[in-house]
Design a protein around this motif. Sequence first.
Motif, short mmCIF file in Angstrom:
data_model
loop_
_atom_site.label_atom_id
_atom_site.label_comp_id
_atom_site.label_asym_id
_atom_site.label_seq_id
_atom_site.Cartn_x
_atom_site.Cartn_y
_atom_site.Cartn_z
N ARG A 93 32.07 83.22 61.72
CA ARG A 93 31.66 84.33 60.85
C ARG A 93 32.76 84.53 59.81
NH1 ARG A 93 33.14 89.75 60.44
NH2 ARG A 93 31.46 91.29 60.33
N TYR A 94 32.36 84.57 58.55
CA TYR A 94 33.31 84.78 57.45
C TYR A 94 32.91 86.05 56.71
CZ TYR A 94 35.55 84.26 52.91
OH TYR A 94 36.29 84.48 51.77
N ASP A 95 33.87 86.96 56.58
CA ASP A 95 33.61 88.20 55.86
C ASP A 95 34.24 88.08 54.47
OD1 ASP A 95 33.50 90.72 54.77
OD2 ASP A 95 33.98 91.75 56.65
N PRO A 96 33.43 87.93 53.43
CA PRO A 96 33.98 87.73 52.08
C PRO A 96 34.81 88.92 51.58
CG PRO A 96 31.65 87.17 52.14
CD PRO A 96 31.96 87.87 53.42
N ARG A 97 34.55 90.11 52.11
CA ARG A 97 35.29 91.29 51.63
C ARG A 97 36.72 91.30 52.13
NH1 ARG A 97 30.41 94.85 53.77
NH2 ARG A 97 30.88 93.35 55.39
N THR A 98 36.94 90.80 53.35
CA THR A 98 38.29 90.83 53.92
C THR A 98 38.91 89.43 54.00
OG1 THR A 98 37.46 90.49 56.16
CG2 THR A 98 37.60 92.77 55.36
N GLY A 99 38.06 88.38 53.91
CA GLY A 99 38.57 87.02 54.07
C GLY A 99 38.81 86.65 55.53
N GLN A 100 38.39 87.52 56.44
CA GLN A 100 38.63 87.27 57.86
C GLN A 100 37.57 86.35 58.47
OE1 GLN A 100 41.40 88.58 59.71
NE2 GLN A 100 41.96 88.84 57.55
N TRP A 101 38.02 85.52 59.42
CA TRP A 101 37.14 84.62 60.17
C TRP A 101 37.15 85.02 61.65
CZ3 TRP A 101 34.15 80.47 58.54
CH2 TRP A 101 34.35 80.03 57.22
N ARG A 102 36.01 84.81 62.32
CA ARG A 102 35.92 84.87 63.78
C ARG A 102 35.13 83.65 64.24
NH1 ARG A 102 35.56 89.75 66.49
NH2 ARG A 102 35.63 88.42 68.33
N GLN A 103 35.39 83.20 65.48
CA GLN A 103 34.65 82.06 66.02
C GLN A 103 34.22 82.34 67.44
OE1 GLN A 103 38.13 81.40 65.22
NE2 GLN A 103 37.54 81.27 63.08
N TRP A 104 33.07 81.79 67.81
CA TRP A 104 32.59 81.86 69.18
C TRP A 104 32.09 80.48 69.57
CZ3 TRP A 104 31.70 85.40 65.38
CH2 TRP A 104 32.17 86.70 65.60
N LYS A 105 32.69 79.95 70.63
CA LYS A 105 32.30 78.61 71.09
C LYS A 105 30.99 78.71 71.88
CE LYS A 105 34.30 74.35 72.19
NZ LYS A 105 35.21 73.54 71.38
N ALA A 106 30.09 77.76 71.66
CA ALA A 106 28.86 77.71 72.45
C ALA A 106 29.19 77.25 73.86
CB ALA A 106 27.86 76.77 71.79
N LEU A 107 28.27 77.50 74.76
CA LEU A 107 28.51 77.14 76.15
C LEU A 107 28.45 75.62 76.32
CD1 LEU A 107 26.23 79.87 77.75
CD2 LEU A 107 28.71 79.92 77.47
N GLY A 108 29.01 75.15 77.43
CA GLY A 108 28.96 73.73 77.73
C GLY A 108 30.30 73.06 77.51
N SER A 109 30.43 71.83 78.06
CA SER A 109 31.72 71.15 78.00
C SER A 109 32.00 70.57 76.61
CB SER A 109 31.78 70.04 79.05
OG SER A 109 30.74 69.12 78.81
N ARG A 110 30.96 70.11 75.93
CA ARG A 110 31.16 69.54 74.60
C ARG A 110 30.01 69.96 73.68
NH1 ARG A 110 32.82 63.24 73.30
NH2 ARG A 110 33.69 63.69 71.26
#
Lengths: 319, 176
Positions: A230-247
Amino acid sequence: MQRLLVTLALVLAATSAAAQVAIQEYPLPPRLHAHDVWADPAPDGPVWFSAQRSGQLGRLDPKTGKVDLIALGPNSAPHGVILGADGAPWLTDGGQNAIVRVDPRTGAVTKWPLPEARGYVNLNTAIFDRDGIHWFTGQNGVYGRLDPRTGDLKVFDAPKGRGPYGIHVTPEGVVYYASLAGSHIARIDTATGQAAVIEPPTPGQGARRVWSDSKGIIWVSEWNAGQLSRYDPRTGQWRQWKALGSRPRVYAVYVDERDKVWVAEWSAQVMLRFDPATETFETFKSSSATADVRQIHGRAGEVWTPESAADKLVVYRSR
Amino acid sequence: MAHGGQRIEFCCHAPRDGSGVEMPQGCSIRPAPPVTRASVTPALFARRVRRYFGLGLGLAVATLAALAAAGAQTLEGPRLFQRCYACHSLDPAERGLSGPNLRGLFGRRAGTLEGFDYSPALRRAGARGLLWTEETLDRFLEDPEEFVPGARMGGVWLRDPAERRALIQWLKEAAR
């Protein structure tokens, strides 16, 4: 031709009692390799899809399951399909190296070939901005714009070469694309055509597709990293969430009208729905062992997926 | 194949100055390919011209024809490789693309390049013995999903046999 309409009526248990989803599967003729899909916003309206392997535009009537196919031309291999404000489906046709419009009433096909000097650009995906300009990507390292009113077509070199893939526009009219090989997203200045690179925090993440939510937040499917970001253009902040599973491998992303984020995950061959409020994924699976969902689109209460490996369109209806 | 015929004709040319330089092994005993439209090689054409117009002109024609053939392949290969370029690289240092690196492709078992996340179908095909050769690559490029169902090399194929031949011949050098 009458097509058998398979209703699985699977109501899958979700994490909250209200979040129930019914899955309905529509079989397609074999060997179409449905790549992208675009649902007409009208309830029960047609669902368009690009039949990449057969070089056709497909039209599904969800009420009857009837499928119509329109041939796009010699060597056609359409990747993306979107609906324009004119009500017509527009395709990014890699095989013909051309932008293609199909008249929804007559089936007439109009083409805008890319300049010959550019060679084969591997056309990928497109979106219309608020001014009706058609912006497109080419995986060989280009993006471009077509003004359908004048036919003016411009191609730009992508700032970091090969990779431009999914493209979308925010409600404010800002256009972003993802670069799969370049592992970044980019914002296009629609006035000048210049693209500004925005680097996600995960190196080599393989940003494949982008989608804006109703607030202009950019959601990114990261193929190599198996993440939704997720990228917020107003703040420039990023967040990430890994999907389930080994790969995990996250191919496509789409944000529905409730700002829930859907992704297609290939390792387990499932659809995931992410709730940004609770930061949790729900998992949904059609009856296909291998679906290979490459793009997602929807309309109020419905999320549509083309199952390229199973020759199906599958809809997830929220209740 | 015309290309093979061309190679035989050139390697079998005797030195013109009579210096007695040894010819490559096997050249003298290879039968000439049947003369068809496709197998009229630059050298064969040159011999016919020489018969009528003399040695100098024959040599010039042979040289020009050979240069033209090589030039066409040199130009055609990179043009056709644009189809592959988005996902594949020939630079061994360039990894992390959505298709496997192609350096050393010929003779490689399908689905086995270390570190690349292949489709299950390509891994299975490799385990069953699929090796990348001119012939298997020709069949794969004609219709990847037909040759290896589930290969996931969607949207890219070359239906024209001449284009496949040109790309494969160019790749044999470029991917070496």
